[in-house]
Design a protein around this motif. Sequence first.
Motif, PDB file in Angstrom:
ATOM      1  N   ILE A  45      48.099  56.874 111.914  1.00 35.36           N
ATOM      2  CA  ILE A  45      48.958  58.048 111.737  1.00 35.36           C
ATOM      3  C   ILE A  45      49.207  58.327 110.250  1.00 35.36           C
ATOM      4  CG2 ILE A  45      51.228  59.041 112.196  1.00 35.36           C
ATOM      5  CD1 ILE A  45      51.270  57.159 114.732  1.00 35.36           C
ATOM      6  N   SER A  46      49.603  57.297 109.521  1.00 35.40           N
ATOM      7  CA  SER A  46      49.920  57.488 108.098  1.00 35.40           C
ATOM      8  C   SER A  46      48.678  57.852 107.299  1.00 35.40           C
ATOM      9  CB  SER A  46      50.585  56.239 107.524  1.00 35.40           C
ATOM     10  OG  SER A  46      49.702  55.137 107.527  1.00 35.40           O
ATOM     11  N   GLY A  47      47.535  57.294 107.692  1.00 42.45           N
ATOM     12  CA  GLY A  47      46.281  57.607 107.011  1.00 42.45           C
ATOM     13  C   GLY A  47      45.889  59.066 107.179  1.00 42.45           C
ATOM     14  N   THR A  48      46.190  59.618 108.319  1.00 44.28           N
ATOM     15  CA  THR A  48      45.906  61.034 108.568  1.00 44.28           C
ATOM     16  C   THR A  48      46.746  61.926 107.658  1.00 44.28           C
ATOM     17  OG1 THR A  48      45.336  60.538 110.868  1.00 44.28           O
ATOM     18  CG2 THR A  48      45.858  62.832 110.335  1.00 44.28           C
ATOM     19  N   VAL A  49      48.025  61.616 107.539  1.00 40.68           N
ATOM     20  CA  VAL A  49      48.908  62.410 106.666  1.00 40.68           C
ATOM     21  C   VAL A  49      48.471  62.265 105.211  1.00 40.68           C
ATOM     22  CG1 VAL A  49      51.279  62.723 105.852  1.00 40.68           C
ATOM     23  CG2 VAL A  49      50.847  62.254 108.273  1.00 40.68           C
ATOM     24  N   GLY A  50      48.201  61.037 104.788  1.00 40.98           N
ATOM     25  CA  GLY A  50      47.737  60.808 103.417  1.00 40.98           C
ATOM     26  C   GLY A  50      46.427  61.519 103.135  1.00 40.98           C
ATOM     27  N   ILE A  52      45.357  64.345 104.458  1.00 36.41           N
ATOM     28  CA  ILE A  52      45.602  65.784 104.294  1.00 36.41           C
ATOM     29  C   ILE A  52      46.041  66.074 102.863  1.00 36.41           C
ATOM     30  CG2 ILE A  52      47.113  67.698 104.982  1.00 36.41           C
ATOM     31  CD1 ILE A  52      47.067  66.390 107.851  1.00 36.41           C
ATOM     32  N   ILE A  53      46.920  65.248 102.342  1.00 38.23           N
ATOM     33  CA  ILE A  53      47.374  65.402 100.957  1.00 38.23           C
ATOM     34  C   ILE A  53      46.210  65.195  99.999  1.00 38.23           C
ATOM     35  CG2 ILE A  53      48.822  64.339  99.169  1.00 38.23           C
ATOM     36  CD1 ILE A  53      50.869  63.817 101.488  1.00 38.23           C
ATOM     37  N   THR A  81      36.685  64.495 106.981  1.00 35.75           N
ATOM     38  CA  THR A  81      37.179  63.874 108.210  1.00 35.75           C
ATOM     39  C   THR A  81      36.361  62.636 108.558  1.00 35.75           C
ATOM     40  OG1 THR A  81      37.993  65.989 109.035  1.00 35.75           O
ATOM     41  CG2 THR A  81      37.630  64.258 110.672  1.00 35.75           C
ATOM     42  N   LEU A  82      35.055  62.722 108.399  1.00 33.86           N
ATOM     43  CA  LEU A  82      34.206  61.551 108.659  1.00 33.86           C
ATOM     44  C   LEU A  82      34.524  60.411 107.693  1.00 33.86           C
ATOM     45  CD1 LEU A  82      30.733  63.220 109.399  1.00 33.86           C
ATOM     46  CD2 LEU A  82      32.400  62.305 111.037  1.00 33.86           C
ATOM     47  N   VAL A  83      34.725  60.753 106.426  1.00 31.13           N
ATOM     48  CA  VAL A  83      35.089  59.735 105.438  1.00 31.13           C
ATOM     49  C   VAL A  83      36.430  59.103 105.803  1.00 31.13           C
ATOM     50  CG1 VAL A  83      35.687  59.313 103.004  1.00 31.13           C
ATOM     51  CG2 VAL A  83      33.735  60.774 103.566  1.00 31.13           C
ATOM     52  N   VAL A  84      37.394  59.925 106.185  1.00 35.80           N
ATOM     53  CA  VAL A  84      38.725  59.421 106.541  1.00 35.80           C
ATOM     54  C   VAL A  84      38.654  58.524 107.767  1.00 35.80           C
ATOM     55  CG1 VAL A  84      40.991  60.124 107.430  1.00 35.80           C
ATOM     56  CG2 VAL A  84      40.022  61.259 105.437  1.00 35.80           C
ATOM     57  N   LEU A  85      37.876  58.915 108.759  1.00 37.76           N
ATOM     58  CA  LEU A  85      37.735  58.067 109.946  1.00 37.76           C
ATOM     59  C   LEU A  85      37.151  56.704 109.572  1.00 37.76           C
ATOM     60  CD1 LEU A  85      36.480  60.647 112.604  1.00 37.76           C
ATOM     61  CD2 LEU A  85      38.729  59.541 112.495  1.00 37.76           C
ATOM     62  N   GLY A  86      36.149  56.715 108.723  1.00 33.89           N
ATOM     63  CA  GLY A  86      35.586  55.451 108.240  1.00 33.89           C
ATOM     64  C   GLY A  86      36.593  54.657 107.431  1.00 33.89           C
ATOM     65  N   ILE A  88      39.971  54.828 107.533  1.00 38.68           N
ATOM     66  CA  ILE A  88      41.040  54.312 108.386  1.00 38.68           C
ATOM     67  C   ILE A  88      40.552  53.109 109.189  1.00 38.68           C
ATOM     68  CG2 ILE A  88      42.446  54.841 110.428  1.00 38.68           C
ATOM     69  CD1 ILE A  88      42.835  57.670 109.247  1.00 38.68           C
ATOM     70  N   THR A  89      39.326  53.182 109.678  1.00 41.38           N
ATOM     71  CA  THR A  89      38.755  52.058 110.426  1.00 41.38           C
ATOM     72  C   THR A  89      38.641  50.826 109.537  1.00 41.38           C
ATOM     73  OG1 THR A  89      37.518  53.571 111.854  1.00 41.38           O
ATOM     74  CG2 THR A  89      36.744  51.283 111.754  1.00 41.38           C
ATOM     75  N   LEU A  90      38.090  51.000 108.332  1.00 43.55           N
ATOM     76  CA  LEU A  90      37.951  49.872 107.406  1.00 43.55           C
ATOM     77  C   LEU A  90      39.317  49.297 107.021  1.00 43.55           C
ATOM     78  CD1 LEU A  90      35.144  51.248 105.064  1.00 43.55           C
ATOM     79  CD2 LEU A  90      34.943  49.347 106.686  1.00 43.55           C
ATOM     80  N   LYS A  91      40.290  50.175 106.781  1.00 45.25           N
ATOM     81  CA  LYS A  91      41.634  49.704 106.404  1.00 45.25           C
ATOM     82  C   LYS A  91      42.307  48.958 107.555  1.00 45.25           C
ATOM     83  CE  LYS A  91      42.460  53.265 102.942  1.00 45.25           C
ATOM     84  NZ  LYS A  91      43.251  54.450 102.577  1.00 45.25           N
ATOM     85  N   SER A  92      42.167  49.481 108.762  1.00 51.42           N
ATOM     86  CA  SER A  92      42.775  48.817 109.924  1.00 51.42           C
ATOM     87  C   SER A  92      42.139  47.456 110.180  1.00 51.42           C
ATOM     88  CB  SER A  92      42.639  49.689 111.175  1.00 51.42           C
ATOM     89  OG  SER A  92      43.381  50.861 111.045  1.00 51.42           O
TER      90      SER A  92
END
Length: 143
Positions: A45-50, A52-53, A81-86, A88-92
């Motif tokens: 959730i937080s990664g999605t908001v970050g 967007i910013i 979006t693809l970069v963010v999904l990758g 967020i996955t790596l961070k999680s």
Amino acid sequence: MFRKKAIYTFLQAQIAAFLGGITDYGLMIVFTEVLKLHFTFSILISGTVGAIINFSINRFWVFKNQSGYSSPINNQLFKFTLVVLGSITLKSVGTLIFQKVFQVDYRIGRLITDLFVSYGFNYPLIKNWVFKVNEKHNIIESN
């Protein structure tokens, strides 16, 4: 001249990443500690908001001079979006590994993971793929 511009762009991108990242990290703490979500969900959730910013600052400030607006926002947003999904996955996964395998508090594990993901994954892809310089566009503008 090229090197100075590359350094300036890198520094601008770090400001964008910092603003998105501090939002992301702060929200992760709130969602985990206050709302009692598992940190992997909080990161989502937080990664999605970050993100967007980060996207907004990158598109309208950091890379606007390099790619102009010749690249449609939909293309950039899809790639981002693809970069963010990758990311967020790596961070999680990285945070989970630090916590489960090495018994490191999730907040510290997240910071360590973020360093590797930000510089080794996010920045290269954002610069060289999402907001890639449109050489044909730059040649036309410089003439």
